[in-house]
Design an enzyme around this catalytic site. Sequence first.
Site, short mmCIF file in Angstrom:
data_model
loop_
_atom_site.label_atom_id
_atom_site.label_comp_id
_atom_site.label_asym_id
_atom_site.label_seq_id
_atom_site.Cartn_x
_atom_site.Cartn_y
_atom_site.Cartn_z
N GLU A 1 0.83 -1.21 0.00
CA GLU A 1 0.00 0.00 0.00
C GLU A 1 0.87 1.27 0.00
OE1 GLU A 1 -4.30 -1.35 1.68
OE2 GLU A 1 -2.90 -0.61 3.18
N GLU B 1 -6.17 -6.93 -1.91
CA GLU B 1 -6.81 -6.96 -0.59
C GLU B 1 -8.27 -6.53 -0.71
OE1 GLU B 1 -4.95 -4.75 2.52
OE2 GLU B 1 -2.92 -5.36 1.96
#
Length: 344
Positions: free
Chosen positions: A174, A280
Amino acid sequence: MKIQKILFLIFFSIVIISCNDSDDKEPIKKEEPPIEDMSGFAKGADVSWLTEMEAENVPFYNSAGEEMECMSLLKSMGMNSIRLRVWVNPVDGWCNKTDLLVKAKRANDLGMRVMVDFHYSDSWADPAKQNKPAAWEDLSFDDLCLAVAEHTTEVLTALKNWDITPEWVQVGNETGNGMLWDDGKADTNMAQYATLNNYGYDAVKAVFPDAKVIVHIQEGDKNNKFRWIFDGLKNNGGKWDAIGMSLYPEPDTWQTMNDNLISNVNDMISRYGSDIVICEVGMNWDEEDDAYDFLSDLISRTETIDKCLGVFYWEPQSYGGWKQYTKGAFDETGYPTKAMDAFE
């Protein structure tokens, strides 16, 4: 008696010669069960907490009430891929290189595909924090780049030595504002973030040339965020094979967020020619009907896009207040919720 013995020896010799001759013939082949096709669209889960949960004797059950090993259970429910994070020097040892190897071997032995998620930190790296490992804090930028390459090489070489070949490797987790702050913070030095990224990319390719290297960004429904980071990488020579996305909607937002993510996916493919992986996803475990609808819609729509490679649920096996995380897909007694049916 002598004649009888001679005749017996001659007969025995003929039998032995006949047996030896038959060894050269093709053996009768037994019909083997068909090999399960684990290629194509990836339906997977990040289960990085698994060994830690097992150390606490956390059980997992199938719908028939039988206790099962978690990865085998996920595979029986339609998942074909496992994602695993790796930290540099975590204080408690979980998610270090050795722990990664244990889980990756289990997935590999089950015939499941493997994604490795490098955080380049001793603990969580995410949009709120991209902390350097303690051992790297005082390194010069050049040495920090080398540390990224050496750590990546060390972990992947260990996998290779165990005959485990990851299909995908994330260089950072991320990284919507870069990684290894402050050196690689994208909004203050995009060029240095691109350089750090490339040291990771090149290290992956040196060990596993065919692995797809992923740059993974949060909030997959936010097109402006993706254009900013990937334009920045592209303009500074950044390298990647696939773009990774996260998406964590609520019951009343998933339809709009899915629509926006699909639009973003198509834009990323058109703009950069990149493959896409939804690395995710998650929703609260007790909202299983909405979670099922969200996942079914997301999977069915991304499966139709040629360059979209798969969808991964983040830690679906977490339940019962494990780490205070509530977005798993198991109920409080260790049974999969309806949300998992979306992967079948």
